[in-house]
Design an enzyme around this catalytic site. Structure first.
Site, PDB file in Angstrom:
ATOM      1  N   CYS A  30      32.909  35.661  51.648  1.00 57.33           N
ATOM      2  CA  CYS A  30      32.642  35.465  50.223  1.00 57.33           C
ATOM      3  C   CYS A  30      32.505  33.970  49.910  1.00 57.33           C
ATOM      4  O   CYS A  30      33.489  33.227  49.959  1.00 57.33           O
ATOM      5  CB  CYS A  30      33.783  36.105  49.425  1.00 57.33           C
ATOM      6  SG  CYS A  30      33.859  35.637  47.692  1.00 57.33           S
ATOM      7  N   CYS A  33      34.669  32.646  47.116  1.00 53.51           N
ATOM      8  CA  CYS A  33      36.055  32.577  47.599  1.00 53.51           C
ATOM      9  C   CYS A  33      36.281  31.288  48.372  1.00 53.51           C
ATOM     10  O   CYS A  33      37.302  30.610  48.198  1.00 53.51           O
ATOM     11  CB  CYS A  33      36.384  33.763  48.512  1.00 53.51           C
ATOM     12  SG  CYS A  33      36.249  35.382  47.752  1.00 53.51           S
TER      13      CYS A  33
END
Length: 138
Positions: A30, A33
């Site tokens: 991600c 993230c």
């Protein structure tokens, strides 16, 4: 304080054993993230009175499902064992500081009273014709 990895086995004890716990639900694939990680780590170095936990949603799929994680990153904040904040999306440094400040400033007596009222309402039998009781998230 550095961030700590949280697993299904350690989640409950982490929340129960600390006053304020922030939990970052993330995954290595991600990109948001990965961009949020340095911001989160920097905040962990500035707030010794807060536990900063990270849950790898790939490794801890059961925990992510139990926490109803549908988007990552998702940040949750717990204070005195109560979930007081949950939001998907990466925050920038000032936004994260704002969340931490707000969590620290909560009147927890009022929060616990609110939770107790919600639990009492949820357990009370509904009278005929009453609309179902819905609660708000603090």
């Amino acid at each position: 304080m550095a961030t700590v990895e949280i697993t299904t086995d350690s989640f409950g004890t982490t929340i129960e054993g600390n006053d304020i716990v922030l939990v970052d639900f993330w995954a290595s694939w991600c990109q948001p993230c990965l961009r949020f990680a340095p911001t989160y780590d920097a905040a962990s170095q500035q707030h010794d009175d807060v536990v900063f936990g990270k849950v790898d949603t790939e490794a801890e799929q059961q925990l992510a499902a139990e926490a109803n994680i549908t988007s990552i990153p998702t940040l949750m904040a717990f204070r005195e064992k109560v979930l007081v904040f949950s939001q998907p999306g990466a925050l920038n440094g000032p936004q994260l500081d704002e969340v931490i400040t707000a969590v620290k400033a909560l009147d927890m007596k009022e929060v616990h009273e609110h939770v107790a009222r919600q639990q009492a309402q949820a357990q009370a039998p509904a009278a005929d014709g009453d609309a179902p009781i819905t609660g708000e998230i603090i």
